[in-house]
Each structure stands twice: as structure tokens, then as C-alpha cells.
Design a protein around this motif. Structure first.
Motif, mmCIF file in Angstrom:
data_model
loop_
_atom_site.group_PDB
_atom_site.id
_atom_site.type_symbol
_atom_site.label_atom_id
_atom_site.label_comp_id
_atom_site.label_asym_id
_atom_site.label_seq_id
_atom_site.Cartn_x
_atom_site.Cartn_y
_atom_site.Cartn_z
ATOM 1 N N LEU A 191 36.042 -40.563 35.535
ATOM 2 C CA LEU A 191 35.859 -41.954 35.252
ATOM 3 C C LEU A 191 36.160 -42.267 33.749
ATOM 4 O O LEU A 191 36.233 -41.354 32.947
ATOM 5 N N GLN A 192 36.164 -43.536 33.550
ATOM 6 C CA GLN A 192 36.188 -44.018 32.017
ATOM 7 C C GLN A 192 35.474 -44.952 31.794
ATOM 8 O O GLN A 192 35.302 -45.998 32.740
ATOM 9 N N GLN A 193 34.523 -45.080 30.565
ATOM 10 C CA GLN A 193 33.570 -46.097 30.322
ATOM 11 C C GLN A 193 33.950 -46.905 29.324
ATOM 12 O O GLN A 193 34.715 -46.754 28.434
ATOM 13 N N ALA A 194 33.669 -48.239 29.380
ATOM 14 C CA ALA A 194 33.726 -49.263 28.306
ATOM 15 C C ALA A 194 32.317 -50.071 28.232
ATOM 16 O O ALA A 194 31.339 -49.806 29.179
ATOM 17 N N ARG A 195 32.326 -51.040 27.353
ATOM 18 C CA ARG A 195 30.773 -51.652 27.343
ATOM 19 C C ARG A 195 30.713 -52.590 28.622
ATOM 20 O O ARG A 195 31.563 -53.394 29.070
ATOM 21 N N GLY A 196 29.837 -52.149 29.436
ATOM 22 C CA GLY A 196 29.422 -53.002 30.745
ATOM 23 C C GLY A 196 30.562 -52.871 31.953
ATOM 24 O O GLY A 196 30.434 -53.687 32.702
ATOM 25 N N CYS A 197 31.239 -51.628 31.731
ATOM 26 C CA CYS A 197 32.159 -51.312 32.642
ATOM 27 C C CYS A 197 32.392 -50.040 32.869
ATOM 28 O O CYS A 197 32.740 -49.181 31.879
ATOM 29 N N ILE A 198 32.679 -49.617 34.153
ATOM 30 C CA ILE A 198 33.040 -48.245 34.436
ATOM 31 C C ILE A 198 34.403 -48.216 35.342
ATOM 32 O O ILE A 198 34.348 -48.950 36.467
ATOM 33 N N THR A 199 35.314 -47.537 34.767
ATOM 34 C CA THR A 199 36.500 -47.398 35.818
ATOM 35 C C THR A 199 36.652 -46.063 36.478
ATOM 36 O O THR A 199 36.551 -45.022 35.747
ATOM 37 N N ILE A 200 36.819 -46.037 37.735
ATOM 38 C CA ILE A 200 36.769 -44.796 38.650
ATOM 39 C C ILE A 200 38.289 -44.283 38.596
ATOM 40 O O ILE A 200 39.222 -45.014 38.763
ATOM 41 N N LEU A 201 38.369 -43.141 38.014
ATOM 42 C CA LEU A 201 39.634 -42.605 37.886
ATOM 43 C C LEU A 201 40.017 -41.681 39.148
ATOM 44 O O LEU A 201 41.302 -41.491 39.191
ATOM 45 N N ASP A 202 39.014 -40.835 39.651
ATOM 46 C CA ASP A 202 39.261 -39.795 40.530
ATOM 47 C C ASP A 202 38.254 -40.103 41.697
ATOM 48 O O ASP A 202 37.132 -39.470 41.687
ATOM 49 N N GLU A 203 38.527 -41.246 42.630
ATOM 50 C CA GLU A 203 37.555 -41.242 43.679
ATOM 51 C C GLU A 203 37.380 -40.166 44.608
ATOM 52 O O GLU A 203 36.208 -39.729 45.113
#
Length: 217
Positions: free
Chosen positions: A199-211
Motif C-alpha cells: 500500500l501507499q499512505q498519504a494524509r487521511g488516505c491509504i491506497t491499496i497497491l497489491d490486494e
């Protein structure tokens, strides 16, 4: 309102008088995202059905930590709000609305009256209690026997389904409340997941990269 009442499993088993009683006395209530309702053995509002929106049922410790027990989506019913139907209910849980929501409330007096007249209503309530108890037991099993890595991965996958996106609006605090653990634990694990390319993190946000890899944890 009538359309939603007709989705109740026991609706077809009711007499015309009982249907009229429910239709006449059922109350529609609106809530905003973040609103919280408390339910317990000292409180009995009636039977609540989610018409629109989403809510989580959670328990809070005396120290203020939380753990999510299960969620309610559209047309799901909160049986714990009907404490008057479950005399052995001796714990308190809360309902937090995760979106703006609309619910239908069958008041306790009406619920008791119809239940006393029609065994199908009482049977439905008991079946719903058993189903919710099973959900709670599954949560407790995960807490006791599953690793924090596995539980966090499952929480992220659940949020993907709820938000219908691989970019999740989530904070570390929200995930800590979800799992019933410390924020520091969640932060450490998310950093590890990020280093592993999950995953990749940002403020208040998490993006899943490899489900796929996440689901195998």
C-alpha cells in the motif's frame, strides 16, 4: 416507509391489524455521519432498520478503547436496540453512523404487542440475536487467535468493499478503533505494509497497491 416494512421476513405472516399497527406507529429518523446511539440492557428503543446509509456496532472499554463488532448496511436490522425483547442482554454497545443515514424505528411498545400476538415476530428476533451473536464471536475469535497483521489486512480489504475503491479514506485512529488496538500498533504495521509494497499512505488516505498479497497475510 411501507415498502421497507414489507421487506421484514415476518411481514407476510402478520394480520392486517398487525400490519396497520406497524405502519401507523413506525418512526422515520435521520442521522448525520458521526452520530452515535448507545444501546444496552437499561435502554430499549425498539427495532431499528437501516433504510439508507451505513453504521458500525462497537463496544468501548472503561479506558476508552473501541472495537468494531460488526456493521449494518441498507435493510439490516439492529436487534440490540430491542433490549426489551432480550431479557438476558447485559452489556452495552454503541452504533456509529459512518455515513448520513435514515432508519425506521418500530417502538418497543408496538414491537412487544405484535410479538406477543405473533410467534413469527418473536422467532425472527431470536434468530437475529443468534446471527449477531455469531458475528460477535467471530470478531472475538480473530482478536484472540489471529495476528494483528492478518486483522489489519482484513480490515483494509473490508474497507475496499465498503468504499468500492482501492483508495481508502481512513486514518490510523479509525483503524485502531476498528481493531481494538493501539494507534501505534496500526501505524507500525502500515509502515511495514508500505515497505513491502502492499500500500501507499498519504494524509487521511491509504491506497491499496497489491490486494492479492494483502489477502494472503
Amino acid at each position: 416507509m411501507h415498502t421497507y416494512l414489507e421487506t421484514l421476513p415476518f411481514w407476510k405472516e402478520l394480520t392486517e391489524e398487525q400490519r396497520h399497527l406497524l405502519t401507523t406507529h413506525t418512526i422515520e429518523r435521520s442521522f448525520q455521519k458521526g452520530d452515535i446511539l448507545d444501546h444496552g440492557n437499561q435502554e430499549c428503543t425498539g427495532l431499528e432498520m437501516i433504510v439508507k446509509g451505513q453504521a458500525r456496532i462497537f463496544m468501548m472499554s472503561p479506558q476508552g478503547s473501541e472495537i468494531t463488532l460488526y456493521r449494518l448496511l441498507e435493510q439490516d436490522i439492529c436487534v440490540l436496540s430491542a433490549a426489551c425483547m432480550i431479557h438476558s442482554l447485559t452489556f452495552t454497545v454503541s452504533m456509529e453512523f459512518e455515513t448520513d443515514a435514515v432508519i425506521l424505528l418500530i417502538p418497543k411498545q408496538i414491537l412487544q404487542k405484535v410479538s406477543s400476538q405473533n410467534c413469527k415476530v418473536k422467532d425472527f428476533t431470536m434468530e437475529l440475536v443468534a446471527d449477531r451473536f455469531s458475528s460477535v464471536m467471530n470478531t472475538m475469535h480473530d482478536v484472540m487467535f489471529s495476528s494483528n497483521e492478518h486483522r489489519l489486512a482484513q480490515a483494509l480489504l473490508t474497507q475496499m468493499q465498503l468504499q468500492e475503491s482501492d483508495t481508502l479514506r481512513l486514518t490510523h485512529d479509525m483503524l485502531a478503533h476498528e481493531l481494538g488496538t493501539a494507534r501505534e500498533v496500526v501505524s507500525r504495521l502500515l509502515k511495514q505494509f508500505q515497505r513491502d509494497g502492499l500500500l501507499q499512505q498519504a494524509r487521511g488516505c491509504i491506497t491499496i497497491l497489491d490486494e492479492q498479497r494483502l489477502s494472503k497475510l
